[in-house]
Design an enzyme around this catalytic site. Structure first.
Site, short mmCIF file in Angstrom:
data_model
loop_
_atom_site.label_atom_id
_atom_site.label_comp_id
_atom_site.label_asym_id
_atom_site.label_seq_id
_atom_site.Cartn_x
_atom_site.Cartn_y
_atom_site.Cartn_z
N ILE A 127 -0.74 -5.36 10.48
CA ILE A 127 -0.01 -5.67 9.17
C ILE A 127 1.47 -5.66 9.00
CG2 ILE A 127 0.30 -5.45 6.43
CD1 ILE A 127 -2.85 -4.63 6.63
N GLY A 128 2.06 -4.27 9.72
CA GLY A 128 3.41 -4.05 9.78
C GLY A 128 4.26 -5.28 10.43
N ARG A 179 -10.43 0.31 9.05
CA ARG A 179 -12.06 0.19 9.16
C ARG A 179 -12.66 -0.42 10.40
NH1 ARG A 179 -14.83 -2.44 4.25
NH2 ARG A 179 -13.20 -4.04 4.13
N ARG A 194 -8.50 -14.56 -1.82
CA ARG A 194 -9.88 -14.88 -0.87
C ARG A 194 -10.92 -15.76 -1.90
NH1 ARG A 194 -10.05 -8.73 1.48
NH2 ARG A 194 -9.43 -9.35 3.45
N ASN A 206 -5.89 1.87 2.84
CA ASN A 206 -7.20 2.17 1.98
C ASN A 206 -7.57 3.88 2.04
OD1 ASN A 206 -7.93 -0.41 0.83
ND2 ASN A 206 -8.19 -1.20 3.10
N ASP A 247 7.49 3.82 12.40
CA ASP A 247 6.11 4.30 12.82
C ASP A 247 6.34 5.75 13.57
OD1 ASP A 247 3.48 4.34 14.49
OD2 ASP A 247 3.27 2.32 13.45
N GLY A 292 4.73 1.77 9.01
CA GLY A 292 3.53 1.34 9.80
C GLY A 292 3.76 0.05 10.41
N HIS A 326 -10.17 -1.97 -5.35
CA HIS A 326 -10.19 -2.43 -4.40
C HIS A 326 -11.52 -2.31 -3.37
CE1 HIS A 326 -8.73 -5.34 -1.26
NE2 HIS A 326 -8.54 -4.30 -0.34
#
Length: 321
Positions: A17-18, A86, A155, A124, A37, A13, A179
């Site tokens: 993030i990747g 999301r 966090r 996720n 990817d 990916g 999570h």
């Protein structure tokens, strides 16, 4: 165990993030990178861009962008970031059906071309996707883990630091469980270089224990909702800077055999009273992957929260194909 020499890290990916993960992994000189990817041109373009930073960032590592699982051959660590992200109003669980097929395809590629690798799943809903990845690859459980607790704990520590006006580097915080919104920040263990955070909050609010607890409850709730808070603010995506940093913490622990104690989604065989599920727990992570799950005696309140979080994981896993 990863042998001495340059590590090979595959990132599945090449989205936000990747791409960030690939850049920082090379900057930290962790190993050669394969950025995979399904979208043609995207991993190649990002790899070319990162490669051009090599002189200024002083690394001599090789980074390759590809659309071919064959390039994963002999990877030591594979990080799965692929999948839908999301949007506002969505929970992590809403992604389960979308990302199941992606995890199946990715897992088959890893099993074929990188059968000796360690896998860190980021997609996720995290605990369910780790479960699927292990099922599809058939890898030993200690070699398949999920990145969640490191991020959630970071966090929690950040919000505590802001409240106390203290450097986040001196704050220790632990978040366990699934999570999702039922994750379990362990308030009792939160401390600033050994001094309990609750004690500092009571002092800050001049001995008012009731108000201090309300403040801590707010920090806990913000930690549980932090991912959604980012999604709502961004409108068109989810967090990527902090997840990438948390992934690198796990990668370094494996490559450098650091024996770090951190929260991760690991397979339980009776620890904390849970059998046969991936759940966020304290783990020692080193060259053998998840080398040990560290148990501790929970209070009744902590156990009730943890059991509720585990129940949510079980319900989600029960919907998997």
């Amino acid at each position: 165990m990863i042998k001495l020499g340059r590590a090979k890290i595959a990132i599945i990916g090449s989205g936000n993030i990747g791409g960030i993960l690939a850049f920082h992994a090379t900057s930290r000189k962790l190993g050669d990178i394969v950025l995979y990817d399904v979208v043609e041109g995207r991993p190649q373009g990002k790899s070319l861009d990162i490669s051009a930073a090599a002189r200024e960032d002083e690394f001599d590592l090789r980074i390759v962008g590809t659309n071919d699982y064959g390039d994963l051959k002999d990877s030591n660590i594979v990080i799965i970031t692929a999948g839908a992200t999301r949007r506002p109003g969505m929970s992590r669980d809403d992604l389960v059906y979308i990302n199941t097929k992606i995890i199946r395809d990715v897992s088959e590629g890893i099993k074929k071309y990188a059968p000796n690798s360690y896998i860190i799943v980021v997609s996720n809903p995290l605990d369910a996707m780790v479960t699927l990845c292990q099922r599809y690859t058939g890898f030993p459980h200690q070699r398949v883990m999920g990145m969640a607790g490191v991020l959630d704990s970071a966090r929690f520590a950040t919000f505590i630091a802001w409240e106390l006006g203290i450097s986040v580097r001196d704050i220790n915080a632990t978040v366990l469980g699934g999570h999702g919104d039922s994750m379990v920040p362990i308030v009792r263990f939160a401390n600033v270089n050994g001094i309990p955070v609750m004690e500092l909050l009571v002092r800050k609010y001049k001995g008012d224990k009731i108000h201090a607890k309300k403040v801590m409850d707010g920090l806990v709730q913000r930690t549980q909702k932090a991912g959604g808070e980012v999604v709502k603010l961004l409108q068109d995506g989810s967090a990527y800077f902090s997840p990438a940093s948390s992934i690198l913490t796990m990668v370094e622990a494996i490559i450098q055999n650091q024996k770090r104690l951190m929260s991760a989604s690991a397979y339980l065989t009776g620890q904390f009273g849970v059998y046969g599920y991936y759940v966020g727990v304290p783990c020692i992570i080193g060259a053998e992957g998840v080398e040990q799950i560290v148990e501790f005696e929970m209070t009744e309140e902590e156990k009730a929260m943890f059991d509720k979080s585990v129940a949510a994981v079980k319900n989600l896993v029960g919907t998997l194909p």
